[in-house]
Write a protein that holds these residues in place. Structure first.
Motif, PDB file in Angstrom:
ATOM      1  N   UNK A   1       4.388   7.776  15.719  1.00 47.31           N
ATOM      2  CA  UNK A   1       3.588   6.556  15.531  1.00 47.31           C
ATOM      3  C   UNK A   1       3.024   6.505  14.116  1.00 47.31           C
ATOM      4  N   UNK A   2       2.560   7.636  13.607  1.00 36.83           N
ATOM      5  CA  UNK A   2       2.019   7.653  12.239  1.00 36.83           C
ATOM      6  C   UNK A   2       3.103   7.370  11.211  1.00 36.83           C
ATOM      7  N   UNK A   3       4.290   7.922  11.416  1.00 34.39           N
ATOM      8  CA  UNK A   3       5.403   7.631  10.503  1.00 34.39           C
ATOM      9  C   UNK A   3       5.748   6.153  10.569  1.00 34.39           C
ATOM     10  N   UNK A   4       5.776   5.587  11.758  1.00 31.47           N
ATOM     11  CA  UNK A   4       6.072   4.164  11.925  1.00 31.47           C
ATOM     12  C   UNK A   4       5.018   3.286  11.247  1.00 31.47           C
ATOM     13  N   UNK A   5       3.756   3.661  11.340  1.00 31.00           N
ATOM     14  CA  UNK A   5       2.695   2.885  10.692  1.00 31.00           C
ATOM     15  C   UNK A   5       2.787   2.987   9.168  1.00 31.00           C
TER      16      UNK A   5
ATOM     17  N   UNK B   1      -5.729   0.915  10.811  1.00 32.74           N
ATOM     18  CA  UNK B   1      -6.612   1.295  11.916  1.00 32.74           C
ATOM     19  C   UNK B   1      -5.886   2.212  12.896  1.00 32.74           C
ATOM     20  N   UNK B   2      -4.643   1.882  13.244  1.00 39.89           N
ATOM     21  CA  UNK B   2      -3.895   2.739  14.172  1.00 39.89           C
ATOM     22  C   UNK B   2      -3.632   4.118  13.582  1.00 39.89           C
ATOM     23  N   UNK B   3      -3.377   4.195  12.290  1.00 43.97           N
ATOM     24  CA  UNK B   3      -3.151   5.500  11.652  1.00 43.97           C
ATOM     25  C   UNK B   3      -4.405   6.360  11.734  1.00 43.97           C
ATOM     26  N   UNK B   4      -5.560   5.770  11.476  1.00 48.22           N
ATOM     27  CA  UNK B   4      -6.814   6.533  11.558  1.00 48.22           C
ATOM     28  C   UNK B   4      -7.078   6.972  12.996  1.00 48.22           C
ATOM     29  N   UNK B   5      -6.873   6.075  13.962  1.00 55.35           N
ATOM     30  CA  UNK B   5      -7.123   6.431  15.362  1.00 55.35           C
ATOM     31  C   UNK B   5      -6.181   7.524  15.856  1.00 55.35           C
TER      32      UNK B   5
ATOM     33  N   UNK C   1       0.833  -1.214   0.000  1.00 56.35           N
ATOM     34  CA  UNK C   1       0.000   0.000   0.000  1.00 56.35           C
ATOM     35  C   UNK C   1       0.866   1.262   0.000  1.00 56.35           C
ATOM     36  N   UNK C   2       1.475   1.559  -1.129  1.00 57.62           N
ATOM     37  CA  UNK C   2       2.470   2.628  -1.200  1.00 57.62           C
ATOM     38  C   UNK C   2       1.862   4.002  -0.924  1.00 57.62           C
ATOM     39  N   UNK C   3       0.777   4.345  -1.592  1.00 61.82           N
ATOM     40  CA  UNK C   3       0.236   5.702  -1.477  1.00 61.82           C
ATOM     41  C   UNK C   3      -0.353   5.952  -0.092  1.00 61.82           C
ATOM     42  N   UNK C   4      -0.966   4.946   0.505  1.00 60.45           N
ATOM     43  CA  UNK C   4      -1.453   5.102   1.870  1.00 60.45           C
ATOM     44  C   UNK C   4      -0.315   5.283   2.856  1.00 60.45           C
ATOM     45  N   UNK C   5       0.764   4.517   2.668  1.00 58.60           N
ATOM     46  CA  UNK C   5       1.930   4.660   3.531  1.00 58.60           C
ATOM     47  C   UNK C   5       2.580   6.024   3.378  1.00 58.60           C
ATOM     48  N   UNK C   6       2.636   6.509   2.134  1.00 60.85           N
ATOM     49  CA  UNK C   6       3.209   7.836   1.903  1.00 60.85           C
ATOM     50  C   UNK C   6       2.368   8.917   2.573  1.00 60.85           C
TER      51      UNK C   6
ATOM     52  N   UNK D   1      -2.725  17.432   8.888  1.00 56.63           N
ATOM     53  CA  UNK D   1      -2.227  16.142   9.345  1.00 56.63           C
ATOM     54  C   UNK D   1      -3.342  15.155   9.625  1.00 56.63           C
ATOM     55  N   UNK D   2      -4.435  15.640  10.203  1.00 57.33           N
ATOM     56  CA  UNK D   2      -5.555  14.750  10.495  1.00 57.33           C
ATOM     57  C   UNK D   2      -6.225  14.261   9.225  1.00 57.33           C
ATOM     58  N   UNK D   3      -6.505  15.142   8.302  1.00 58.52           N
ATOM     59  CA  UNK D   3      -7.197  14.745   7.068  1.00 58.52           C
ATOM     60  C   UNK D   3      -6.335  13.803   6.243  1.00 58.52           C
ATOM     61  N   UNK D   4      -5.071  14.146   6.041  1.00 56.70           N
ATOM     62  CA  UNK D   4      -4.186  13.285   5.245  1.00 56.70           C
ATOM     63  C   UNK D   4      -3.935  11.964   5.974  1.00 56.70           C
ATOM     64  N   UNK D   5      -3.841  11.997   7.297  1.00 52.56           N
ATOM     65  CA  UNK D   5      -3.641  10.771   8.061  1.00 52.56           C
ATOM     66  C   UNK D   5      -4.831   9.835   7.985  1.00 52.56           C
ATOM     67  N   UNK D   6      -6.038  10.375   8.056  1.00 55.11           N
ATOM     68  CA  UNK D   6      -7.232   9.538   7.945  1.00 55.11           C
ATOM     69  C   UNK D   6      -7.339   8.943   6.540  1.00 55.11           C
ATOM     70  N   UNK D   7      -7.062   9.749   5.525  1.00 56.33           N
ATOM     71  CA  UNK D   7      -7.076   9.214   4.156  1.00 56.33           C
ATOM     72  C   UNK D   7      -6.002   8.145   3.966  1.00 56.33           C
ATOM     73  N   UNK D   8      -4.813   8.392   4.472  1.00 58.17           N
ATOM     74  CA  UNK D   8      -3.736   7.411   4.359  1.00 58.17           C
ATOM     75  C   UNK D   8      -4.051   6.123   5.097  1.00 58.17           C
ATOM     76  N   UNK D   9      -4.604   6.235   6.306  1.00 62.37           N
ATOM     77  CA  UNK D   9      -4.981   5.045   7.051  1.00 62.37           C
ATOM     78  C   UNK D   9      -6.059   4.250   6.345  1.00 62.37           C
ATOM     79  N   UNK D  10      -7.007   4.946   5.741  1.00 57.59           N
ATOM     80  CA  UNK D  10      -8.042   4.264   4.957  1.00 57.59           C
ATOM     81  C   UNK D  10      -7.471   3.560   3.742  1.00 57.59           C
ATOM     82  N   UNK D  11      -6.529   4.207   3.069  1.00 55.53           N
ATOM     83  CA  UNK D  11      -5.888   3.568   1.909  1.00 55.53           C
ATOM     84  C   UNK D  11      -5.075   2.346   2.321  1.00 55.53           C
TER      85      UNK D  11
END
Length: 153
Positions: A65-69, A85-89, A24-29, A106-116
């Motif tokens: 934590x988000x970078x690690x996820x 799930x941890x990225x979204x939370x 999941x490259x784009x979600x991780x990015x 950060x919140x919006x991009x993090x939620x989108x990334x966690x969903x991806x």
């Protein structure tokens, strides 16, 4: 010779594309970018900060934590469910604990990334034929290509 360098470049680009499509490259990015942004806000100059206070420590920890996820989604894609799930939370928690989650970015991009990350599924391997050769992949246009047994036209 130029042809040798060009062939090496093409092989490198093909290897990069295989690696990128296998996880999941784009979600991780997106998770890495959101985490870096949430980490950077408390470390910004005081003119940029709305309120430093005690919010600096959780902000840095949540960003890490988000970078690690995001990195675990890249290098251990079988943990994509947990990482997503941890990225979204953590992104949602950053909204209230970290200067509006990095000024909402950060919140919006993090939620989108966690969903991806959570939604990504690996491609199934092609089935081997009777003679042991791998079958070609199915057409991506929904099966609109005619089969060898059906007449064209």
């Amino acid at each position: 010779m130029l042809l040798t360098g060009q062939g090496t470049w093409r092989r490198g680009w093909a290897a990069w594309r295989r690696w990128r499509k296998g996880r999941p490259f784009w979600g991780g990015l997106a998770a890495v970018v959101a985490g870096a942004e949430i980490c950077a806000i408390p470390l910004a100059p005081l003119k940029v900060m709305l309120q430093q206070g005690i919010a600096g420590i959780p902000s840095v920890l949540m960003g890490l934590v988000m970078i690690l996820m995001g990195l675990s989604a890249w290098f251990a894609p079988h943990y994509r469910g947990l990482a997503g799930v941890l990225t979204v939370l953590v992104s949602a928690a950053a909204l209230v604990m970290s200067n509006l989650g990095g000024f909402l970015f950060g919140t919006i991009v993090g939620i989108l990334g966690g969903g991806l990350i959570f939604a990504w599924q690996p491609r199934p391997l092609p089935e081997p034929d009777a003679d042991g050769a791998l079958a070609e992949a199915e057409p991506s246009d929904g099966g609109a290509a005619p089969s060898p047994t059906q007449p064209r036209g």
